[in-house]
Design a protein around this motif. Structure first.
Motif, PDB file in Angstrom:
ATOM      1  N   VAL A 233     -16.677   6.878  32.792  1.00 40.70           N
ATOM      2  CA  VAL A 233     -16.455   7.814  31.687  1.00 40.70           C
ATOM      3  C   VAL A 233     -15.203   8.644  31.942  1.00 40.70           C
ATOM      4  O   VAL A 233     -14.447   8.963  31.009  1.00 40.70           O
ATOM      5  CB  VAL A 233     -17.696   8.699  31.496  1.00 40.70           C
ATOM      6  CG1 VAL A 233     -17.474   9.733  30.390  1.00 40.70           C
ATOM      7  CG2 VAL A 233     -18.913   7.846  31.172  1.00 40.70           C
TER       8      VAL A 233
ATOM      9  N   ARG B  87     -11.926   8.864  29.491  1.00 37.46           N
ATOM     10  CA  ARG B  87     -11.346  10.119  28.999  1.00 37.46           C
ATOM     11  C   ARG B  87      -9.850  10.186  29.271  1.00 37.46           C
ATOM     12  O   ARG B  87      -9.113  10.853  28.531  1.00 37.46           O
ATOM     13  CB  ARG B  87     -12.047  11.302  29.652  1.00 37.46           C
ATOM     14  CG  ARG B  87     -13.494  11.495  29.216  1.00 37.46           C
ATOM     15  CD  ARG B  87     -14.104  12.715  29.879  1.00 37.46           C
ATOM     16  NE  ARG B  87     -15.496  12.908  29.496  1.00 37.46           N
ATOM     17  CZ  ARG B  87     -15.895  13.551  28.394  1.00 37.46           C
ATOM     18  NH1 ARG B  87     -14.990  14.058  27.575  1.00 37.46           N
ATOM     19  NH2 ARG B  87     -17.177  13.684  28.117  1.00 37.46           N
ATOM     20  N   ARG B  88      -9.391   9.526  30.341  1.00 39.27           N
ATOM     21  CA  ARG B  88      -7.955   9.561  30.664  1.00 39.27           C
ATOM     22  C   ARG B  88      -7.143   8.554  29.858  1.00 39.27           C
ATOM     23  O   ARG B  88      -5.911   8.551  29.944  1.00 39.27           O
ATOM     24  CB  ARG B  88      -7.751   9.294  32.153  1.00 39.27           C
ATOM     25  CG  ARG B  88      -8.182  10.439  33.050  1.00 39.27           C
ATOM     26  CD  ARG B  88      -7.626  10.260  34.447  1.00 39.27           C
ATOM     27  NE  ARG B  88      -8.146   9.057  35.081  1.00 39.27           N
ATOM     28  CZ  ARG B  88      -9.213   9.044  35.889  1.00 39.27           C
ATOM     29  NH1 ARG B  88      -9.871  10.177  36.127  1.00 39.27           N
ATOM     30  NH2 ARG B  88      -9.630   7.920  36.439  1.00 39.27           N
TER      31      ARG B  88
ATOM     32  N   ASP C  37     -22.455  13.268  28.649  1.00 33.17           N
ATOM     33  CA  ASP C  37     -21.380  12.524  28.011  1.00 33.17           C
ATOM     34  C   ASP C  37     -21.845  12.006  26.654  1.00 33.17           C
ATOM     35  O   ASP C  37     -23.031  11.772  26.433  1.00 33.17           O
ATOM     36  CB  ASP C  37     -20.954  11.346  28.887  1.00 33.17           C
ATOM     37  CG  ASP C  37     -20.348  11.816  30.202  1.00 33.17           C
ATOM     38  OD1 ASP C  37     -19.723  12.902  30.199  1.00 33.17           O
ATOM     39  OD2 ASP C  37     -20.533  11.119  31.219  1.00 33.17           O
TER      40      ASP C  37
ATOM     41  N   MET D  79     -19.409   6.866  24.594  1.00 32.49           N
ATOM     42  CA  MET D  79     -18.623   6.705  25.819  1.00 32.49           C
ATOM     43  C   MET D  79     -19.432   5.978  26.885  1.00 32.49           C
ATOM     44  O   MET D  79     -18.906   5.121  27.604  1.00 32.49           O
ATOM     45  CB  MET D  79     -18.164   8.068  26.330  1.00 32.49           C
ATOM     46  CG  MET D  79     -16.968   8.640  25.613  1.00 32.49           C
ATOM     47  SD  MET D  79     -16.248  10.020  26.506  1.00 32.49           S
ATOM     48  CE  MET D  79     -14.847  10.399  25.440  1.00 32.49           C
TER      49      MET D  79
END
Length: 335
Positions: free
Chosen positions: A166, A170-171, A151, A155
Protein backbone atom coordinates in the motif's frame (compact mmCIF):
# COMPACT_ATOMS: atom_id res chain seq x y z
CA UNK A 1 22.91 -57.92 -41.60
CA UNK A 2 20.20 -57.06 -44.15
CA UNK A 3 20.26 -56.44 -47.87
CA UNK A 4 20.29 -52.67 -47.41
CA UNK A 5 23.47 -52.44 -45.31
CA UNK A 6 25.61 -55.58 -45.72
CA UNK A 7 28.46 -56.52 -43.49
CA UNK A 8 30.96 -55.32 -46.09
CA UNK A 9 30.07 -51.69 -45.32
CA UNK A 10 32.09 -51.91 -42.11
CA UNK A 11 35.25 -52.63 -44.11
CA UNK A 12 34.76 -49.50 -46.23
CA UNK A 13 34.48 -47.12 -43.25
CA UNK A 14 37.43 -44.75 -42.69
CA UNK A 15 39.51 -45.28 -39.53
CA UNK A 16 38.04 -43.82 -36.38
CA UNK A 17 39.16 -40.24 -35.70
CA UNK A 18 39.97 -39.39 -39.34
CA UNK A 19 38.16 -36.51 -41.03
CA UNK A 20 37.87 -35.64 -44.66
CA UNK A 21 38.54 -31.87 -44.76
CA UNK A 22 38.09 -29.84 -47.93
CA UNK A 23 37.82 -26.16 -48.77
CA UNK A 24 35.39 -26.75 -51.63
CA UNK A 25 31.79 -25.98 -50.59
CA UNK A 26 29.34 -28.87 -51.07
CA UNK A 27 27.25 -28.81 -54.22
CA UNK A 28 23.62 -29.61 -53.35
CA UNK A 29 22.88 -30.62 -56.94
CA UNK A 30 25.87 -32.91 -57.50
CA UNK A 31 24.02 -36.16 -56.89
CA UNK A 32 20.50 -34.96 -57.62
CA UNK A 33 18.29 -37.83 -58.75
CA UNK A 34 17.18 -37.49 -62.33
CA UNK A 35 13.63 -37.83 -63.52
CA UNK A 36 14.43 -41.02 -65.47
CA UNK A 37 16.57 -43.30 -63.39
CA UNK A 38 19.38 -45.22 -65.05
CA UNK A 39 19.71 -48.71 -63.55
CA UNK A 40 23.39 -48.95 -64.57
CA UNK A 41 24.36 -45.95 -62.40
CA UNK A 42 22.64 -47.40 -59.34
CA UNK A 43 24.00 -50.92 -59.49
CA UNK A 44 26.99 -52.24 -57.56
CA UNK A 45 29.41 -54.98 -58.59
CA UNK A 46 28.64 -58.44 -57.22
CA UNK A 47 30.33 -59.13 -53.87
CA UNK A 48 33.39 -61.32 -53.63
CA UNK A 49 34.01 -63.84 -50.85
CA UNK A 50 35.58 -62.50 -47.66
CA UNK A 51 39.31 -63.01 -47.26
CA UNK A 52 41.00 -64.05 -44.04
CA UNK A 53 42.29 -60.51 -43.55
CA UNK A 54 38.82 -59.04 -43.85
CA UNK A 55 37.41 -61.55 -41.39
CA UNK A 56 40.15 -60.64 -38.90
CA UNK A 57 39.17 -56.97 -39.24
CA UNK A 58 35.54 -57.84 -38.55
CA UNK A 59 36.61 -59.45 -35.29
CA UNK A 60 37.29 -55.96 -33.94
CA UNK A 61 33.55 -55.24 -34.02
CA UNK A 62 32.00 -58.66 -33.35
CA UNK A 63 32.83 -61.84 -31.50
CA UNK A 64 33.64 -65.07 -33.34
CA UNK A 65 30.13 -66.44 -32.86
CA UNK A 66 28.57 -63.21 -34.13
CA UNK A 67 30.83 -63.15 -37.22
CA UNK A 68 29.94 -66.76 -38.01
CA UNK A 69 26.20 -66.05 -37.69
CA UNK A 70 26.46 -62.91 -39.84
CA UNK A 71 28.35 -64.79 -42.55
CA UNK A 72 25.74 -67.52 -42.51
CA UNK A 73 23.01 -64.94 -42.82
CA UNK A 74 24.63 -63.24 -45.80
CA UNK A 75 25.25 -66.57 -47.52
CA UNK A 76 21.52 -67.31 -47.31
CA UNK A 77 20.74 -64.20 -49.40
CA UNK A 78 20.99 -64.36 -53.18
CA UNK A 79 23.96 -62.20 -54.40
CA UNK A 80 21.73 -60.90 -57.19
CA UNK A 81 19.81 -58.92 -54.59
CA UNK A 82 22.97 -56.98 -53.78
CA UNK A 83 23.80 -56.54 -57.44
CA UNK A 84 20.41 -55.06 -58.42
CA UNK A 85 19.77 -52.96 -55.32
CA UNK A 86 19.70 -49.17 -55.57
CA UNK A 87 22.63 -47.33 -54.13
CA UNK A 88 21.79 -44.75 -51.49
CA UNK A 89 22.66 -41.19 -52.59
CA UNK A 90 25.67 -39.70 -50.85
CA UNK A 91 24.04 -36.28 -50.57
CA UNK A 92 20.81 -35.64 -48.70
CA UNK A 93 19.01 -32.60 -50.20
CA UNK A 94 17.07 -32.10 -46.93
CA UNK A 95 20.18 -32.03 -44.75
CA UNK A 96 20.80 -28.87 -42.72
CA UNK A 97 23.57 -26.82 -44.30
CA UNK A 98 24.99 -25.72 -40.94
CA UNK A 99 28.66 -25.50 -40.08
CA UNK A 100 28.03 -24.69 -36.41
CA UNK A 101 27.69 -27.15 -33.57
CA UNK A 102 23.96 -27.44 -32.98
CA UNK A 103 24.48 -29.24 -29.66
CA UNK A 104 25.50 -25.97 -27.97
CA UNK A 105 23.45 -22.82 -27.43
CA UNK A 106 24.67 -19.60 -28.98
CA UNK A 107 24.29 -16.67 -26.55
CA UNK A 108 23.05 -14.34 -29.32
CA UNK A 109 21.25 -16.45 -31.90
CA UNK A 110 19.57 -18.92 -29.57
CA UNK A 111 16.83 -17.80 -27.24
CA UNK A 112 17.70 -18.10 -23.56
CA UNK A 113 15.98 -20.81 -21.59
CA UNK A 114 15.40 -21.42 -17.93
CA UNK A 115 14.59 -18.85 -15.24
CA UNK A 116 15.40 -15.31 -16.34
CA UNK A 117 17.23 -13.02 -13.91
CA UNK A 118 16.89 -9.32 -14.67
CA UNK A 119 18.72 -6.42 -13.11
CA UNK A 120 16.70 -3.89 -11.10
CA UNK A 121 16.85 -1.35 -13.95
CA UNK A 122 15.78 -3.78 -16.69
CA UNK A 123 12.41 -2.92 -18.26
CA UNK A 124 11.30 -6.57 -18.06
CA UNK A 125 12.02 -6.91 -14.37
CA UNK A 126 9.27 -8.84 -12.57
CA UNK A 127 6.93 -6.99 -10.31
CA UNK A 128 7.90 -7.22 -6.63
CA UNK A 129 5.88 -9.91 -4.93
CA UNK A 130 5.35 -9.64 -1.20
CA UNK A 131 3.99 -12.80 0.37
CA UNK A 132 2.77 -11.12 3.50
CA UNK A 133 0.25 -9.14 1.46
CA UNK A 134 -1.48 -12.29 0.24
CA UNK A 135 -1.95 -13.93 3.63
CA UNK A 136 -1.50 -11.96 6.81
CA UNK A 137 0.48 -14.10 9.20
CA UNK A 138 -0.56 -14.46 12.83
CA UNK A 139 2.80 -13.09 13.95
CA UNK A 140 2.19 -9.64 12.42
CA UNK A 141 2.25 -6.78 14.85
CA UNK A 142 -0.84 -4.89 15.99
CA UNK A 143 0.34 -1.68 14.38
CA UNK A 144 0.66 -3.33 10.99
CA UNK A 145 -2.81 -4.84 11.27
CA UNK A 146 -4.34 -1.54 12.33
CA UNK A 147 -2.67 0.34 9.46
CA UNK A 148 -3.84 -2.31 6.99
CA UNK A 149 -7.43 -1.94 8.15
CA UNK A 150 -7.25 1.85 7.92
CA UNK A 151 -6.24 1.79 4.22
CA UNK A 152 -8.97 2.20 1.59
CA UNK A 153 -10.46 -1.11 0.45
CA UNK A 154 -9.60 -0.52 -3.20
CA UNK A 155 -5.91 0.01 -2.33
CA UNK A 156 -5.80 -3.29 -0.45
CA UNK A 157 -7.45 -5.01 -3.41
CA UNK A 158 -4.91 -3.52 -5.84
CA UNK A 159 -2.14 -4.58 -3.48
CA UNK A 160 -3.34 -8.17 -3.54
CA UNK A 161 -3.65 -8.24 -7.34
CA UNK A 162 -0.38 -6.49 -8.28
CA UNK A 163 1.98 -7.40 -5.43
CA UNK A 164 2.80 -3.81 -4.52
CA UNK A 165 2.45 -2.73 -0.93
CA UNK A 166 0.00 0.00 0.00
CA UNK A 167 2.93 2.34 0.70
CA UNK A 168 4.29 1.74 -2.81
CA UNK A 169 0.85 2.32 -4.32
CA UNK A 170 0.64 5.65 -2.50
CA UNK A 171 4.01 6.67 -3.97
CA UNK A 172 2.86 6.01 -7.56
CA UNK A 173 2.34 9.02 -9.78
CA UNK A 174 -1.28 9.24 -10.93
CA UNK A 175 -3.07 11.86 -12.99
CA UNK A 176 -6.60 12.29 -14.33
CA UNK A 177 -6.13 13.16 -18.00
CA UNK A 178 -9.70 13.19 -19.33
CA UNK A 179 -12.89 13.89 -17.45
CA UNK A 180 -16.25 14.70 -19.01
CA UNK A 181 -19.90 13.74 -18.77
CA UNK A 182 -21.58 11.21 -21.03
CA UNK A 183 -25.25 10.52 -21.66
CA UNK A 184 -26.87 7.17 -22.44
CA UNK A 185 -30.35 7.33 -23.97
CA UNK A 186 -32.61 4.51 -22.74
CA UNK A 187 -36.35 3.91 -22.60
CA UNK A 188 -36.26 5.30 -19.06
CA UNK A 189 -34.79 8.54 -20.33
CA UNK A 190 -31.29 10.02 -20.45
CA UNK A 191 -28.82 8.57 -17.94
CA UNK A 192 -25.92 10.95 -17.28
CA UNK A 193 -22.58 9.65 -15.99
CA UNK A 194 -19.05 10.92 -15.55
CA UNK A 195 -16.21 9.42 -17.63
CA UNK A 196 -12.58 9.62 -16.45
CA UNK A 197 -9.30 8.43 -17.98
CA UNK A 198 -6.30 8.19 -15.67
CA UNK A 199 -2.60 7.35 -16.02
CA UNK A 200 -0.37 5.77 -13.37
CA UNK A 201 3.32 4.96 -13.23
CA UNK A 202 6.28 4.62 -10.91
CA UNK A 203 8.62 6.87 -12.89
CA UNK A 204 11.00 3.95 -13.53
CA UNK A 205 9.65 2.06 -16.52
CA UNK A 206 6.09 1.13 -15.45
CA UNK A 207 3.07 2.93 -16.88
CA UNK A 208 -0.59 2.16 -17.52
CA UNK A 209 -3.88 3.87 -18.27
CA UNK A 210 -7.37 3.10 -17.03
CA UNK A 211 -10.94 4.19 -17.66
CA UNK A 212 -13.79 4.60 -15.21
CA UNK A 213 -17.44 5.62 -15.46
CA UNK A 214 -19.86 6.36 -12.65
CA UNK A 215 -22.61 8.71 -11.57
CA UNK A 216 -20.35 10.33 -8.97
CA UNK A 217 -17.25 12.16 -10.11
CA UNK A 218 -15.11 10.87 -7.21
CA UNK A 219 -16.19 7.28 -7.87
CA UNK A 220 -15.29 7.60 -11.58
CA UNK A 221 -11.83 8.94 -10.66
CA UNK A 222 -11.29 6.09 -8.20
CA UNK A 223 -12.27 3.47 -10.79
CA UNK A 224 -9.99 5.03 -13.43
CA UNK A 225 -7.04 5.14 -11.02
CA UNK A 226 -7.72 1.56 -9.92
CA UNK A 227 -7.67 0.28 -13.51
CA UNK A 228 -4.60 2.36 -14.39
CA UNK A 229 -2.59 0.81 -11.55
CA UNK A 230 -3.76 -2.69 -12.51
CA UNK A 231 -2.85 -2.10 -16.18
CA UNK A 232 0.71 -0.97 -15.50
CA UNK A 233 3.22 -2.76 -17.72
CA UNK A 234 7.00 -2.36 -18.25
CA UNK A 235 8.10 -0.18 -21.17
CA UNK A 236 11.70 -0.28 -22.47
CA UNK A 237 13.66 2.97 -22.27
CA UNK A 238 16.96 3.90 -23.85
CA UNK A 239 19.37 5.07 -21.15
CA UNK A 240 16.31 5.53 -18.88
CA UNK A 241 15.51 8.86 -20.56
CA UNK A 242 14.07 8.37 -24.10
CA UNK A 243 12.68 5.77 -26.49
CA UNK A 244 14.40 3.37 -28.92
CA UNK A 245 14.09 5.21 -32.24
CA UNK A 246 11.13 7.00 -33.76
CA UNK A 247 7.62 5.56 -33.51
CA UNK A 248 4.68 6.03 -35.87
CA UNK A 249 1.21 4.71 -35.06
CA UNK A 250 -2.42 5.30 -35.97
CA UNK A 251 -5.33 4.72 -33.59
CA UNK A 252 -8.72 5.67 -34.93
CA UNK A 253 -8.31 9.03 -36.65
CA UNK A 254 -5.25 9.97 -34.56
CA UNK A 255 -1.87 9.78 -36.28
CA UNK A 256 0.90 9.99 -33.69
CA UNK A 257 4.66 10.26 -34.18
CA UNK A 258 7.13 10.00 -31.29
CA UNK A 259 10.77 11.01 -31.73
CA UNK A 260 13.77 10.09 -29.57
CA UNK A 261 15.86 13.11 -28.60
CA UNK A 262 19.40 13.72 -27.24
CA UNK A 263 20.09 14.37 -23.55
CA UNK A 264 18.83 17.69 -22.25
CA UNK A 265 16.17 18.10 -24.93
CA UNK A 266 13.26 17.85 -22.49
CA UNK A 267 9.63 16.91 -23.05
CA UNK A 268 8.17 18.93 -25.92
CA UNK A 269 4.81 17.26 -26.37
CA UNK A 270 1.15 17.87 -25.72
CA UNK A 271 -0.21 17.85 -22.19
CA UNK A 272 -1.50 14.27 -22.39
CA UNK A 273 1.74 12.79 -23.75
CA UNK A 274 3.67 14.92 -21.25
CA UNK A 275 1.89 13.35 -18.26
CA UNK A 276 2.33 9.83 -19.65
CA UNK A 277 6.05 10.46 -20.19
CA UNK A 278 6.39 11.81 -16.64
CA UNK A 279 4.71 8.74 -15.15
CA UNK A 280 6.95 6.48 -17.27
CA UNK A 281 10.18 8.30 -16.44
CA UNK A 282 11.07 9.77 -19.84
CA UNK A 283 12.93 13.08 -19.91
CA UNK A 284 13.82 13.58 -23.60
CA UNK A 285 10.95 13.18 -26.05
CA UNK A 286 9.06 15.05 -28.74
CA UNK A 287 5.77 14.18 -30.41
CA UNK A 288 3.58 15.26 -33.29
CA UNK A 289 -0.15 14.57 -33.50
CA UNK A 290 -1.78 15.02 -36.88
CA UNK A 291 -5.40 14.78 -38.02
CA UNK A 292 -7.66 14.13 -35.03
CA UNK A 293 -6.57 15.25 -31.55
CA UNK A 294 -9.13 13.38 -29.52
CA UNK A 295 -7.68 13.18 -25.96
CA UNK A 296 -8.77 9.59 -25.32
CA UNK A 297 -7.33 8.28 -28.59
CA UNK A 298 -4.14 10.30 -28.11
CA UNK A 299 -3.55 8.65 -24.73
CA UNK A 300 -4.34 5.17 -26.07
CA UNK A 301 -2.09 5.71 -29.11
CA UNK A 302 0.79 6.85 -26.90
CA UNK A 303 0.61 3.78 -24.68
CA UNK A 304 0.26 1.46 -27.67
CA UNK A 305 3.26 3.07 -29.40
CA UNK A 306 5.47 2.86 -26.31
CA UNK A 307 4.67 -0.83 -25.81
CA UNK A 308 5.31 -1.70 -29.48
CA UNK A 309 8.96 -0.64 -29.53
CA UNK A 310 11.44 -2.91 -31.33
CA UNK A 311 14.58 -3.36 -29.27
CA UNK A 312 17.91 -3.31 -31.16
CA UNK A 313 18.96 -6.53 -29.41
CA UNK A 314 15.88 -8.32 -30.75
CA UNK A 315 16.51 -7.09 -34.31
CA UNK A 316 20.19 -8.08 -34.12
CA UNK A 317 19.32 -11.55 -32.82
CA UNK A 318 16.83 -12.07 -35.64
CA UNK A 319 19.49 -11.10 -38.21
CA UNK A 320 22.19 -13.19 -36.60
CA UNK A 321 24.34 -10.18 -35.72
CA UNK A 322 26.13 -9.07 -32.59
CA UNK A 323 25.17 -5.60 -31.37
CA UNK A 324 27.39 -3.30 -29.32
CA UNK A 325 26.27 0.12 -28.13
CA UNK A 326 29.32 2.32 -28.80
CA UNK A 327 28.12 5.17 -26.60
CA UNK A 328 27.54 2.87 -23.66
CA UNK A 329 30.51 0.49 -24.01
CA UNK A 330 33.34 2.74 -25.22
CA UNK A 331 32.32 6.25 -24.19
CA UNK A 332 30.13 5.46 -21.15
CA UNK A 333 27.37 7.68 -22.49
CA UNK A 334 29.59 10.78 -22.59
CA UNK A 335 29.01 11.51 -26.31
Amino acid sequence: MNAVRPLRRLLQMPPRGARQLTTTPPNPYRNRRRLKAEPESYTTPPPTPYTSGEISKLSKYYTNDQVASLLEGESAIDPAHFHNRRRQPDHDPMKLQYFDDLSTLDPILDSPWGPQIYTPGHPLQPLPRLDHLLTLSASSSTATASSATSDPPWMREVSLKTGFSVAEIRRLRTKILVSHSVVNQTRMGKIRKIYCLSVAGNGNGLVGIGEGKSVEHSEAQRMATYMAIRNMMPVPRYEDRTIFGNLDIKVGAVELKLFSRPPGFGLRTSQYIFEIAKCLGLSDLSAKVSRSRNPMNVCKATIQALRSQKLPETIARGRGKKLVDVRKVYYNGAV
